[in-house]
Design an enzyme around this catalytic site. Sequence first.
Site, mmCIF file in Angstrom:
data_model
loop_
_atom_site.group_PDB
_atom_site.id
_atom_site.type_symbol
_atom_site.label_atom_id
_atom_site.label_comp_id
_atom_site.label_asym_id
_atom_site.label_seq_id
_atom_site.Cartn_x
_atom_site.Cartn_y
_atom_site.Cartn_z
ATOM 1 N N GLN A 105 -15.212 -57.349 -69.084
ATOM 2 C CA GLN A 105 -15.634 -58.518 -68.300
ATOM 3 C C GLN A 105 -17.116 -58.788 -68.538
ATOM 4 O O GLN A 105 -17.662 -59.762 -68.044
ATOM 5 C CB GLN A 105 -15.406 -58.246 -66.807
ATOM 6 C CG GLN A 105 -13.949 -57.986 -66.446
ATOM 7 C CD GLN A 105 -13.835 -57.414 -65.025
ATOM 8 O OE1 GLN A 105 -13.860 -58.134 -64.046
ATOM 9 N NE2 GLN A 105 -13.702 -56.106 -64.930
ATOM 10 N N HIS A 123 -14.794 -62.696 -70.144
ATOM 11 C CA HIS A 123 -15.650 -63.669 -69.449
ATOM 12 C C HIS A 123 -16.707 -64.254 -70.388
ATOM 13 O O HIS A 123 -17.730 -64.759 -69.915
ATOM 14 C CB HIS A 123 -16.299 -63.016 -68.212
ATOM 15 C CG HIS A 123 -15.306 -62.653 -67.142
ATOM 16 N ND1 HIS A 123 -15.592 -61.769 -66.123
ATOM 17 C CD2 HIS A 123 -14.028 -63.083 -66.931
ATOM 18 C CE1 HIS A 123 -14.515 -61.659 -65.334
ATOM 19 N NE2 HIS A 123 -13.560 -62.436 -65.804
ATOM 20 N N CYS A 131 -22.219 -76.954 -75.323
ATOM 21 C CA CYS A 131 -22.488 -78.218 -74.636
ATOM 22 C C CYS A 131 -21.291 -78.619 -73.777
ATOM 23 O O CYS A 131 -20.149 -78.573 -74.233
ATOM 24 C CB CYS A 131 -22.798 -79.297 -75.667
ATOM 25 S SG CYS A 131 -23.039 -80.915 -74.894
ATOM 26 N N CYS A 134 -19.950 -82.211 -75.695
ATOM 27 C CA CYS A 134 -19.299 -82.287 -77.008
ATOM 28 C C CYS A 134 -18.915 -80.918 -77.553
ATOM 29 O O CYS A 134 -18.445 -80.818 -78.679
ATOM 30 C CB CYS A 134 -20.223 -82.992 -77.999
ATOM 31 S SG CYS A 134 -21.722 -82.036 -78.330
HETATM 32 C C1 BJW Z 1 -20.129 -47.632 -62.062
HETATM 33 C C2 BJW Z 1 -21.359 -47.120 -62.355
HETATM 34 C C3 BJW Z 1 -21.395 -46.199 -63.386
HETATM 35 C C4 BJW Z 1 -21.680 -48.474 -60.791
HETATM 36 N N1 BJW Z 1 -20.279 -45.863 -64.026
HETATM 37 N N2 BJW Z 1 -19.034 -47.288 -62.698
HETATM 38 C C5 BJW Z 1 -6.405 -64.018 -57.040
HETATM 39 C C6 BJW Z 1 -6.793 -63.553 -55.804
HETATM 40 C C7 BJW Z 1 -8.020 -63.921 -55.255
HETATM 41 C C8 BJW Z 1 -8.893 -64.775 -55.939
HETATM 42 C C9 BJW Z 1 -8.503 -65.231 -57.167
HETATM 43 C C10 BJW Z 1 -7.281 -64.849 -57.705
HETATM 44 N N3 BJW Z 1 -7.164 -65.443 -58.921
HETATM 45 C C11 BJW Z 1 -8.298 -66.153 -59.164
HETATM 46 C C12 BJW Z 1 -9.122 -66.068 -58.100
HETATM 47 C C13 BJW Z 1 -10.462 -66.730 -57.967
HETATM 48 C C14 BJW Z 1 -11.579 -66.013 -58.684
HETATM 49 C C15 BJW Z 1 -11.724 -64.624 -58.088
HETATM 50 O O1 BJW Z 1 -11.312 -63.633 -58.643
HETATM 51 N N4 BJW Z 1 -12.335 -64.554 -56.921
HETATM 52 C C16 BJW Z 1 -12.500 -63.283 -56.216
HETATM 53 C C17 BJW Z 1 -13.970 -62.824 -56.308
HETATM 54 C C18 BJW Z 1 -12.084 -63.470 -54.792
HETATM 55 N N5 BJW Z 1 -11.355 -65.958 -60.119
HETATM 56 C C19 BJW Z 1 -11.714 -66.967 -60.908
HETATM 57 O O2 BJW Z 1 -12.230 -67.967 -60.476
HETATM 58 C C20 BJW Z 1 -11.422 -66.804 -62.394
HETATM 59 N N6 BJW Z 1 -10.774 -67.990 -62.869
HETATM 60 C C21 BJW Z 1 -9.544 -68.326 -62.519
HETATM 61 O O3 BJW Z 1 -8.820 -67.632 -61.870
HETATM 62 O O4 BJW Z 1 -9.171 -69.543 -63.003
HETATM 63 C C22 BJW Z 1 -7.928 -70.105 -62.629
HETATM 64 C C23 BJW Z 1 -7.743 -71.364 -63.435
HETATM 65 C C24 BJW Z 1 -6.625 -71.460 -64.249
HETATM 66 C C25 BJW Z 1 -6.455 -72.632 -64.996
HETATM 67 C C26 BJW Z 1 -7.404 -73.645 -64.924
HETATM 68 C C27 BJW Z 1 -8.522 -73.529 -64.120
HETATM 69 C C28 BJW Z 1 -8.688 -72.368 -63.364
HETATM 70 C C29 BJW Z 1 -12.699 -66.680 -63.202
HETATM 71 C C30 BJW Z 1 -13.479 -65.482 -62.854
HETATM 72 C C31 BJW Z 1 -14.795 -65.478 -63.639
HETATM 73 C C32 BJW Z 1 -15.755 -64.402 -63.167
HETATM 74 N N7 BJW Z 1 -17.010 -64.624 -63.749
HETATM 75 C C33 BJW Z 1 -18.099 -63.651 -63.554
HETATM 76 C C34 BJW Z 1 -19.364 -64.216 -64.237
HETATM 77 C C35 BJW Z 1 -19.243 -64.097 -65.748
HETATM 78 C C36 BJW Z 1 -20.469 -64.536 -66.458
HETATM 79 C C37 BJW Z 1 -21.664 -63.699 -66.124
HETATM 80 O O5 BJW Z 1 -21.700 -62.503 -66.394
HETATM 81 O O6 BJW Z 1 -22.604 -64.274 -65.574
HETATM 82 O O7 BJW Z 1 -17.743 -62.399 -64.106
HETATM 83 S S1 BJW Z 1 -18.375 -63.230 -61.834
HETATM 84 C C38 BJW Z 1 -18.717 -61.525 -62.107
HETATM 85 O O8 BJW Z 1 -17.691 -60.652 -61.564
HETATM 86 C C39 BJW Z 1 -18.647 -61.370 -63.629
HETATM 87 C C40 BJW Z 1 -18.039 -60.010 -63.767
HETATM 88 O O9 BJW Z 1 -17.475 -59.884 -65.063
HETATM 89 C C41 BJW Z 1 -17.022 -59.993 -62.658
HETATM 90 C C42 BJW Z 1 -16.569 -58.622 -62.267
HETATM 91 O O10 BJW Z 1 -17.594 -57.865 -61.723
HETATM 92 P P1 BJW Z 1 -17.677 -56.308 -62.092
HETATM 93 O O11 BJW Z 1 -17.985 -56.152 -63.521
HETATM 94 O O12 BJW Z 1 -16.468 -55.613 -61.596
HETATM 95 O O13 BJW Z 1 -19.003 -55.879 -61.302
HETATM 96 P P2 BJW Z 1 -19.181 -55.388 -59.786
HETATM 97 O O14 BJW Z 1 -20.616 -55.401 -59.494
HETATM 98 O O15 BJW Z 1 -18.291 -56.127 -58.866
HETATM 99 O O16 BJW Z 1 -18.657 -53.877 -59.827
HETATM 100 C C43 BJW Z 1 -19.347 -52.852 -60.512
HETATM 101 C C44 BJW Z 1 -18.584 -51.563 -60.340
HETATM 102 O O17 BJW Z 1 -19.209 -50.576 -61.144
HETATM 103 C C45 BJW Z 1 -18.575 -51.031 -58.901
HETATM 104 O O18 BJW Z 1 -17.251 -50.684 -58.532
HETATM 105 C C46 BJW Z 1 -19.455 -49.777 -58.987
HETATM 106 O O19 BJW Z 1 -19.034 -48.734 -58.101
HETATM 107 C C47 BJW Z 1 -19.251 -49.365 -60.418
HETATM 108 N N8 BJW Z 1 -20.338 -48.567 -60.997
HETATM 109 N N9 BJW Z 1 -22.313 -47.720 -61.495
HETATM 110 C C48 BJW Z 1 -19.104 -46.450 -63.618
HETATM 111 N N10 BJW Z 1 -22.594 -45.636 -63.747
#
Ligand code: BJW
Length: 246
Positions: A105, A123, A131, A134
């Site tokens: 991710q 992601h 853009c 376009c």
């Molecule tokens: C360690 C550590 C160490 C610390 N060793 N571990 C179903 C249910 C509910 C909601 C939804 C659903 N389906 C869709 C949704 C909506 C939404 C969503 O999920 N919302 C929830 C938050 C409620 N999803 C979307 O909107 C997605 N799109 C979608 O579903 O589209 C549908 C669609 C279909 C057709 C047409 C149109 C639409 C898109 C999601 C995009 C997420 N984007 C981001 C930004 C990416 C760009 C960027 O980087 O800026 O992705 S948000 C952010 O969260 C980023 C990350 O990749 C993602 C996940 O976060 P991650 O990596 O898990 O980080 P943390 O901080 O949460 O966790 C870190 C972990 O590491 C912790 O557990 C720590 O304990 C651990 N850790 N140190 C190992 N040393």
Amino acid sequence: MGASDGKILEPLIAALRRASSVFALTGSGISAESGVPTFRGAGGPWRTHRAEQLASPEGFTRDPRLVWTWYNERLAAHRRAQPNAGHHALARLERSLRDFTLVTQNVDSLHVRAGSRNVVELHGHLREARCTGCDARRGLDEEGLPLDEIEHACGGRFRPNVVWFGEALPEESWRSAEAAARRADVVLVVGTSAVVYPAASSATNYNRRAFVAEINPEATPISERVSCVLRAPAAQALPQIVDAFA
Ligand code: BJW
């Protein structure tokens, strides 16, 4: 988990030895030990803004300069960071398996820089901007995008080539992730809070027979459903796993 508790690893190592196909899902926690902040942990929120305010089409429409300032700072931090022992261990694991898919991710490119090859960047990534009008692309160096170059000649705006909340994942990437999750005998879920969908669903919802190991110092919503939990930082646990397996 330390080197002394190798017994905890035994079922996972045995599953890896039997596996024909392995799937790893990573999140920002794997890059924590490279100095890249996680999204929802300490140092994650940026200047009082929550990720949802910045990583969304609405946030970008509201204030594109603010969003680019955030991405430019993150991009500079990614370029300064080095892949850590966790990234390198996954690259090593890939080299010793026939069928290994790494679905990340993260947009920090650290898996690619560590030498992983079969990487699906679910992601997107920050190697280029695209853009909104376009779909023109432009490469990003460590300076990121100058704020006075956000507007494009076509009338659109350059935005980071990443997936924001409410946006669909790139179709081919999601298809590859689903297929890898379905055929996996072992799933490694590393450094993700498993709250963002559909990425989180690939860890447990596509395949009931796989041995699923979560590697995360903290509990997540999937912890209760996995086969084994390693409560340790990825840069510590992954090299131990790969050393014991290879
Ligand atoms: C360690 C550590 C160490 C610390 N060793 N571990 C179903 C249910 C509910 C909601 C939804 C659903 N389906 C869709 C949704 C909506 C939404 C969503 O999920 N919302 C929830 C938050 C409620 N999803 C979307 O909107 C997605 N799109 C979608 O579903 O589209 C549908 C669609 C279909 C057709 C047409 C149109 C639409 C898109 C999601 C995009 C997420 N984007 C981001 C930004 C990416 C760009 C960027 O980087 O800026 O992705 S948000 C952010 O969260 C980023 C990350 O990749 C993602 C996940 O976060 P991650 O990596 O898990 O980080 P943390 O901080 O949460 O966790 C870190 C972990 O590491 C912790 O557990 C720590 O304990 C651990 N850790 N140190 C190992 N040393």
